[in-house]
Design an enzyme around this catalytic site. Sequence first.
Site, PDB file in Angstrom:
ATOM      1  N   SER A  34       0.790  -1.235   0.000  1.00  0.00           N
ATOM      2  CA  SER A  34       0.000   0.000   0.000  1.00  0.00           C
ATOM      3  C   SER A  34       0.821   1.285   0.000  1.00  0.00           C
ATOM      4  O   SER A  34       0.252   2.371  -0.121  1.00  0.00           O
ATOM      5  CB  SER A  34      -0.953   0.012   1.205  1.00  0.00           C
ATOM      6  OG  SER A  34      -0.231   0.065   2.418  1.00  0.00           O
ATOM      7  N   LYS A  76      -5.751   4.641   8.408  1.00  0.00           N
ATOM      8  CA  LYS A  76      -4.628   5.397   7.846  1.00  0.00           C
ATOM      9  C   LYS A  76      -4.921   6.898   7.823  1.00  0.00           C
ATOM     10  O   LYS A  76      -4.024   7.718   8.057  1.00  0.00           O
ATOM     11  CB  LYS A  76      -4.308   4.875   6.450  1.00  0.00           C
ATOM     12  CG  LYS A  76      -3.764   3.456   6.475  1.00  0.00           C
ATOM     13  CD  LYS A  76      -3.427   2.936   5.086  1.00  0.00           C
ATOM     14  CE  LYS A  76      -2.822   1.541   5.169  1.00  0.00           C
ATOM     15  NZ  LYS A  76      -2.396   1.019   3.867  1.00  0.00           N
TER      16      LYS A  76
END
Length: 392
Positions: A287, A332
């Site tokens: 990611s 996140k």
Amino acid sequence: MSRRISTLLVAFVTLALAVVASFTVRVPLVAMGPGPVFDTLGTVEVPEGSVDDPMGGAGGTASGGGGEGDEDTVARPIVEITGAEPDSTEGVLDMTTVAVHQNLRFADALTLWLDPKQTVVPRDQVFPPDRTQEQVDEQNAQLMVGSENSAAAAAFRHLDLPMVPTVRGIVEGGAADGLLEEGDRILTIDGKKIADSNALVEYVSAKRPGDELDVEFERPATSSGDDGAGPGSGGTEKLEETVKLTPGDPEEGTEPDQGYLGVMVGDLPANGTNVKINLDDSVGGPSAGLMFALAIVDKLSPGELTAGKHIAGTGEIDGEGEVGPIGGIRHKIVAAHDDGATAFLVPADNCAEAMTDPPEGIDLVKVGTLDDAVDALDALGSGREPQTCTTG
């Protein structure tokens, strides 16, 4: 002893046992929450012995977070450019992570469940039940290497640098083990010119186990070579090897009836420019690709990509610059917000989830490609409104 006292005693013992069990018995649950953030334009402490990398490439992730134990450390850029002079940068480009808490006791799980920043789920939703922790860690490490390679290829393409397919890693015991090396530049296979890594994968994918390939390649000369040139100095030797393809291994997710060369390959600039990612081995998965790519673009192009702002983001990326969705987007965003970011780059396919109760004070910028991300940062730097998850 009266019945009432007996009942109370049984209840007390049961409660005591339940309390003890809550602090000792493990439950098949994990908790996910905001993890550490890393400024891809910043530096990290790495063991001093890991600084020398003959390839200088993303294929060998160095261990970071030094300061523990007696091992000497040195500060290195998280995204380190070799073979070219990097441009100066300002601002912050944070890659974000998700912290996963495992081996929870019941009391731990309850405490984390009550924390609004944490999500408690069955362990099988995060870790495949048929894989060991070592296998999961190995897969995450491989995904991280692939992410680094794809980020570099996407950034180089965005910058219109002429490319050449280059070996970024060798599978131990694979077909090319002992024949090819990291840093080898593939020129032809069976006499056919190989334009890029996609062409190489397409060609090899059509082959079967046992097929032999004649691979012509250039190998950067080392300091011990006849010309005394080091990697990236321009000295190379042209070599050719015959490689017999091996079958895939279902346990590793590869097909037994397909032939494999046993290399990880990426496209690198023909002029010798290269990238090395310095991060702790515990940071894995795909990611971070978008943020690595943006850092590379910023360091290899004039001007300040961030305009001095604090930007964070996430997203898988392929070698063509397409940005894909990731897991844990809400955690996140919280991690970025808590670290001071004012804008967060969100993969387009994650926008719906990202808009579920986001923290205030952080813009959620929608991106589908590396070009989108660069354009968005340009808009933010010039005071224009970028495309966001709310504006479509």
